[in-house]
Design an enzyme around this catalytic site. Structure first.
Site, mmCIF file in Angstrom:
data_model
loop_
_atom_site.group_PDB
_atom_site.id
_atom_site.type_symbol
_atom_site.label_atom_id
_atom_site.label_comp_id
_atom_site.label_asym_id
_atom_site.label_seq_id
_atom_site.Cartn_x
_atom_site.Cartn_y
_atom_site.Cartn_z
ATOM 1 N N GLY A 145 0.233 -4.462 -0.565
ATOM 2 C CA GLY A 145 -0.114 -3.128 -0.082
ATOM 3 C C GLY A 145 -0.823 -2.322 -1.148
ATOM 4 O O GLY A 145 -1.476 -2.876 -2.045
ATOM 5 N N SER A 146 -0.617 -1.020 -1.093
ATOM 6 C CA SER A 146 -1.415 -0.102 -1.925
ATOM 7 C C SER A 146 -1.278 -0.324 -3.411
ATOM 8 O O SER A 146 -2.103 0.161 -4.184
ATOM 9 C CB SER A 146 -1.017 1.331 -1.601
ATOM 10 O OG SER A 146 -1.187 1.559 -0.234
ATOM 11 N N VAL A 147 -0.210 -1.033 -3.834
ATOM 12 C CA VAL A 147 -0.056 -1.327 -5.258
ATOM 13 C C VAL A 147 -1.292 -2.053 -5.778
ATOM 14 O O VAL A 147 -1.687 -1.909 -6.940
ATOM 15 C CB VAL A 147 1.234 -2.171 -5.462
ATOM 16 C CG1 VAL A 147 1.274 -2.794 -6.823
ATOM 17 C CG2 VAL A 147 2.452 -1.294 -5.253
ATOM 18 N N LYS B 4 -4.262 -1.387 -5.155
ATOM 19 C CA LYS B 4 -5.416 -0.505 -5.350
ATOM 20 C C LYS B 4 -5.768 -0.372 -6.823
ATOM 21 O O LYS B 4 -6.865 0.079 -7.164
ATOM 22 C CB LYS B 4 -5.126 0.878 -4.736
ATOM 23 C CG LYS B 4 -5.226 0.851 -3.215
ATOM 24 C CD LYS B 4 -4.822 2.158 -2.576
ATOM 25 C CE LYS B 4 -4.848 2.011 -1.057
ATOM 26 N NZ LYS B 4 -4.142 3.094 -0.376
#
Lengths: 247, 599
Positions: B307-309, B311
């Site tokens: 997930g956003s980790v 990014k």
């Protein structure tokens, strides 16, 4: 090879030695008989024995040692073999027996026998000691084993009580709770103390035991011992020094 | 005289013949016979090495024990015969076995009835009790010499569940027909993968002994000695206290959040040494049976979509290639079209003016994809590779998964709409933490390690080779990204709050990134809207990094207060680490930055 074979060899050697001794005895007896019955040493009989030259010499030497006259004729049965020694053998028996020489021979024999005895006794004593020591060693080993077992057992107990999970359990039993976020006292370059964070009472976890929950976090007054401790450990020059609230 | 002589000669010949017979023909048989009478083979045990943590506290060690065995059939016959022959002087077997069973109950605390059942069985051979204290075993064998005691070893795990998924378990193996090779061997974890290093080689020697007593060795008769070589000790980089804290708190948090499972790791920001690696499920290796499901180590074997980790990859690439600066303002619409897919932000919004920092701090998918497209797929793919994704870290634990990253050649149009926001690729919690370790270590990635050193039986310490650091980005890029990610924990009035103000720690600057990844619904084969991986990766302290923490929760109850973010757990762990290691406070407070311009 293995010990029994060695033992067997020894035994065999012993047996051989015994046989040898028996032979010598026989020879000695034979010798003795020759002294008593010189008629059996008739020159006509000698060739039958067919002694080798070395054997002849040996007999000659023995005869010389014993210092007896009748050794002479035996040697003389083969004239011309060793004329020089023969001559000596001829000359010596003519002298009177020397008591000093006899005494030294006896001393020598006694010395050899006593050395032998001492040697045998020492060997016996040493091997007895070695065996006795091996029993002592066995006892010592058993002692060491028992002690190391005990040490191992104690170490095991210490380790199991020292582990993080055991300590946490003990702390819980004593009514201790996790401290939560501490507040920090920071000594500024100007010596002023400022507090970072918000000191809070530590709270017991939700399912408390019947024991009264102990409050463990009481922040010390600003600039007190915590700050002093801090200044000690860091030198008090920089702004990031902090004293930890040991709550 | 002649008769005597002849007798002597005959005697001599007879002796000679006997000598030849004994020495030449019967020698091997005789020496074998004598050998049997007095020689004994003494086994010398090799002690299995311990596994200790970085402070030297043992996590696993071996203890010598005894196992008692008995020959019921033979003993019954012997005692009954003796009793029949000398009535009154000897007990019969019934009475004798009852005495033995009672004594065993008194000394060993075992059940006398159970023992009696074994003693009176018709078996030829039975094991009575396993793994008892040698001194207690001696008490029994001294009183009842017909009971035999086998030397064995057991593995003791003083911390019980502590690091059990890493350390694993070893037990006594008797599968080898040669009893001399019976030894402790590993079943799982490091006990299994480092078995050769830990086990050592048992030795033995042949000695002559006093009959019936192996202890009394006749001096000078030790031969055919094969020395036992003890196993090496293994030193881990794990800190037992930190491991315990993480294990306890992760399990409690996973339970509170209703997660199916959870994993977390704490590693050194500069060396990549793993201080703690925990799963919410662990097992107690001291128990006789183990729960198979709890014996695995999902932290290294189960990859997930981050997930956003993820990014952070876009953040690193866009700063490294000079595409943007932290304070540059971007126009971020509510959704973005990538090939045939439309990607939304987690919250619905119109056109926003967000800073680069704001895009990552508020975790805008749309903003991230905008930046990623400016980085380009090739440079992005290269950055994934340099960060070690899709490759095993080589931490030294068995069963490590490399995760999965689709190769650049197989990307479809929408792949590049997925990867920057952490979907469509998978990694382990270790790989995730390793990415943030790169950021913490000024752009140099040091692959994580868990085995620190081997201590040989002679006491020499062999340090495990430290992996070569890999330069991923320029130092300044890493520092810029680290500072940008501080804003994730920023708690400021609307609209300048990050996604995880709960992760902030008073007195310390903290960088981090939250993640919420949709899981694939196995029924519909589409991304689910209720099953998530909740992730968090953080750096403590951001201005002078010491530790990197990675956390993943599998399918927590997303609607519950604890189920939608792992930030509170990070906060607790960071607070503990700061206290435990006396980490100096950050020199300055985290500056409050603008994330989004007021519309």
């Amino acid at each position: 090879m293995t010990a029994p074979a060695r033992t067997d060899k020894k035994r065999a050697a012993g047996a051989a030695a015994k046989t040898g001794a028996a032979k010598n005895g026989a020879a000695a007896k034979a010798g003795a008989t020759t002294v008593e019955q010189p008629e059996r040493l008739a020159p006509a009989e000698r060739p039958r024995r067919t002694r080798s030259a070395a054997a002849e010499r040996a007999y000659a030497r023995r005869a010389q040692r014993e210092g007896r006259r009748d050794g002479g004729p035996r040697v003389r049965t083969r004239p011309g073999t060793e004329p020089v020694r023969e001559a000596r053998a001829e000359s010596r028996p003519r002298r009177q027996p020397v008591p000093r020489k006899q005494a030294s021979t006896a001393t020598f024999v006694v010395l050899v026998i006593s050395m032998l005895l001492v040697g045998v006794a020492t060997t016996l004593w040493l091997s007895t000691q070695a065996i006795a020591d091996s029993y002592k060693l066995d006892d010592a080993k058993k002692g060491v084993a028992a002690l190391s077992e005990q040490a191992e057992q104690l170490q095991r107990e210490v380790t199991s009580m020292d582990s993080a999970s055991a300590l946490a359990k003990r702390a819980q039993e004593l009514g201790m709770v996790p401290s939560g976020d501490p507040a920090y006292l920071v000594v500024g370059p100007d010596g002023k103390v400022r507090m970072v964070g918000d000191p809070k009472k530590a709270e017991a976890p939700k399912p408390p035991k019947t024991t009264t929950p102990t409050s463990t976090s009481t922040p010390p007054p600003a600039g007190h011992d915590a700050a002093g401790h801090d200044a000690d450990s860091h030198g008090g020059a920089q702004a990031d020094q902090h004293g930890q609230d040991h709550g | 005289m002649r008769v005597v002589r002849i007798l002597l000669v005959i005697g001599l010949i007879a002796t000679g013949v006997k000598l030849v017979q004994v020495q030449a023909f019967e020698a091997p048989a005789l020496s074998a016979k004598s050998q049997r009478q007095r020689s004994a083979t003494v086994d010398v045990q090799a002690v299995r090495g311990s596994i200790v943590d970085r402070n030297g506290s043992p996590l696993a060690f071996s203890v010598e024990v005894r196992t008692l065995s008995y020959r019921p059939q033979a003993m019954r016959k012997q005692w009954d015969q003796a009793a029949a022959k000398h009535p009154g002087q000897f007990d019969n077997y019934e009475a004798h076995s009852a005495k033995l069973a009672q004594r065993m109950q008194d000394v060993l605390g075992v059940d006398a009835h159970q023992m009696l059942a074994k003693l009176r069985s018709a078996a030829k051979f039975v094991y009575l009790v396993n793994n008892i204290d040698p001194s207690k075993a001696r008490t029994i064998t001294d009183e009842f010499p017909e009971v035999s005691a086998e030397v064995r070893a057991v593995r003791d795990y003083p911390g019980h569940n502590l690091a059990s998924n890493i350390v694993g378990v070893a037990n006594w193996r008797m599968d080898d027909p040669d009893t001399r090779n019976h030894n402790l061997h590993g079943l799982s974890g490091l006990e299994s993968s480092l078995d050769l290093m830990l086990a050592g080689t048992p030795g033995h020697q042949v000695v002559d002994t006093e009959e019936g007593d192996d202890g009394v060795v006749i001096p000078g008769t030790v031969r055919q000695t094969q020395a036992a070589v003890d196993g090496s000790d293994v030193v881990l980089t794990i800190d037992g206290d930190v491991q315990y804290y993480l294990q306890e708190h992760l399990a409690a948090f996973a339970k509170k959040a209703g997660a199916h499972s959870a994993s977390a790791v704490i590693m050194d920001a500069h060396t990549g040494e793993v201080y703690a690696l925990a799963n919410d499920k662990s097992f107690d290796p001291n128990k006789p049976t183990y729960d198979n499901a709890a014996m695995a180590n999902p932290a290294v074997s189960n990859p997930y979509e981050p997930g956003s980790v993820n990014k952070v990859v876009t953040a690193l690439a866009s700063i490294e290639y000079g595409i943007t600066t932290p304070t540059a303002v971007h126009e971020v619409p509510g959704q973005i079209q990538v090939a045939d897919r439309t990607v939304h932000d987690a919250w619905s919004h119109g056109l926003l003016q967000m800073t680069t920092t704001g895009i990552f701090a508020k975790s805008s998918n749309v903003g991230t994809l905008e930046l990623a497209q400016r980085v380009g797929p090739d440079r992005f793919s290269d950055m994934l590779k340099r960060l070690g994704l899709g490759q095993r870290t080589g931490i030294g634990l068995p069963g490590e998964s490399p995760g999965s990253v689709p190769p650049r050649s197989q990307w479809s149009g929408s792949t590049f709409g997925n990867l920057p926001i952490g979907q469509g690729l998978s990694m382990t919690v270790l790989q995730m933490a390793s990415m943030y370790q790169t950021v913490a270590n000024d752009g140099v990635r040091v692959p994580p390690r868990i085995i620190s050193a081997e201590v040989r039986p002679d006491g020499s310490r062999v340090q495990m080779p430290r992996p070569q650091g890999i330069r991923v980005v320029k130092p300044q890029t890493a520092i810029t990204v680290r500072n940008m990610l501080r804003a994730v924990t920023q708690g400021a009035p609307y609209p300048n709050s990050g996604t995880a103000p709960q992760a902030a720690l008073p007195g310390y600057q903290v960088s981090g990134k939250t993640g919420t990844a949709q899981q694939i619904n196995p029924v519909t084969h589409t991304y689910s809207n209720s099953n998530y991986w909740i992730t968090f990766a953080g750096i403590l302290p951001a201005d002078s990094p010491r530790f990197v923490v990675g956390i993943v929760l599998d399918r927590p109850v997303y609607t519950s207060p604890d189920g939608h973010s792992a930030a509170p757990l990070f906060h607790d762990v960071a607070s503990f680490l700061a206290q435990k290691y006396n980490i100096p406070l950050s020199k300055t407070e985290t500056p409050v930055v603008t994330l989004q311009l007021p519309s």
